[in-house]
Design an enzyme around this catalytic site. Structure first.
Site, short mmCIF file in Angstrom:
data_model
loop_
_atom_site.label_atom_id
_atom_site.label_comp_id
_atom_site.label_asym_id
_atom_site.label_seq_id
_atom_site.Cartn_x
_atom_site.Cartn_y
_atom_site.Cartn_z
CG ASN A 33 47.06 24.43 82.61
OD1 ASN A 33 47.08 24.50 81.38
ND2 ASN A 33 46.16 25.08 83.33
CB ILE B 19 38.27 19.40 82.29
CG1 ILE B 19 37.90 20.89 82.39
CG2 ILE B 19 38.52 18.80 83.66
CD1 ILE B 19 36.62 21.17 83.12
CG HIS C 32 44.83 29.90 84.74
ND1 HIS C 32 43.73 29.46 84.03
CD2 HIS C 32 44.40 30.93 85.51
CE1 HIS C 32 42.69 30.20 84.36
NE2 HIS C 32 43.06 31.10 85.26
#
Ligand code: GAR
Length: 210
Positions: free
Chosen positions: A112, A97, A114
């Site tokens: 990002n 994180i 995911h």
């Protein structure tokens, strides 16, 4: 007029298949980026070897344990990214994180990927959580990184059907990752070629070509 390729940094922790997909798309000329910096937070990350083999100029393992805390580690990573003038910070299987300081330093410039259709199933087990919940469609999401986990504005998504035979998360993960390998370079190319505006949480692509 041809768009000038932009320098990007890729941060990875593991296998590096998304890094590989981006490198291949850049090499093939379908994604106008130059992977200039690759940072891994794990010495054994295959992403390091992939980057080295591809001739990425700056390939570095940075050991989180060598720093007092997450913020200090992120400053070291950030300094390397800034030094090499990377325009985008691309998290590709980066299982840390990032700190608030890092997010603000590269505000709206960190993306990002995911392995689920956010906002469903955020966190480290997106594939397993979707499977166990019993959804019939999952997929992958490319999003801007903000202060909350897997939460920032969505740039692109691809759907992947969940099949009755998907009794193991790894079977579903393989199909999701096949989509990721298309979606991540494609989205990066769009970011460079087209650009976008942020209207609240909505990403609106310029030129009207959503
Ligand atoms: C990818 O499937 C990515 O979506 C996932 O890790 C994998 C990395 O694969 N990321 C997360 O779960 C982040 N929450 P790779 O190292 O082969 O690119």
């Amino acid at each position: 007029m041809a768009v000038t390729a932009v320098a990007i940094a890729v941060l990875a922790s593991g296998r590096g298949s998304n890094l590989q997909a981006i490198l291949q798309a850049a090499q093939a000329g379908s994604c106008p980026v130059v992977v200039t910096v690759v940072i891994a937070d794990r010495a054994q990350a295959a992403a390091l070897e992939i980057a080295q083999r591809a001739g990425v100029p700056v390939v570095q393992y940075i050991d989180p344990k060598a720093y007092e805390n997450r913020a200090a580690f992120d400053v070291a990573c950030g300094d390397l990214i800034t030094k090499h003038a990377c325009q985008w910070v691309v998290l590709a299987g980066y299982m840390r994180i990032v700190s608030e300081g890092f997010v603000h330093r590269f505000s709206e410039r960190i993306i990002n990927i995911h392995p689920a259709l956010l906002p469903a199933f955020p966190g480290a087990h997106g594939v397993e959580d979707a499977l166990h919940h019993g959804v019939k469609v999952s997929g992958c999401t490319v999003h801007l990184v903000d202060d909350l986990l897997d939460h920032g504005p969505i740039l692109a998504q691809a759907a992947v059907p969940v099949l009755d035979d998907d009794d193991d998360a790894n079977v579903l993960r393989v199909r999701i990752q096949q989509q990721e390998h298309q979606l991540y370079p494609h989205t990066l190319a769009k970011m460079v070629n087209q650009g976008f505006d942020l209207i609240g949480r909505r990403v609106v692509w310029r030129g009207g070509k959503g």
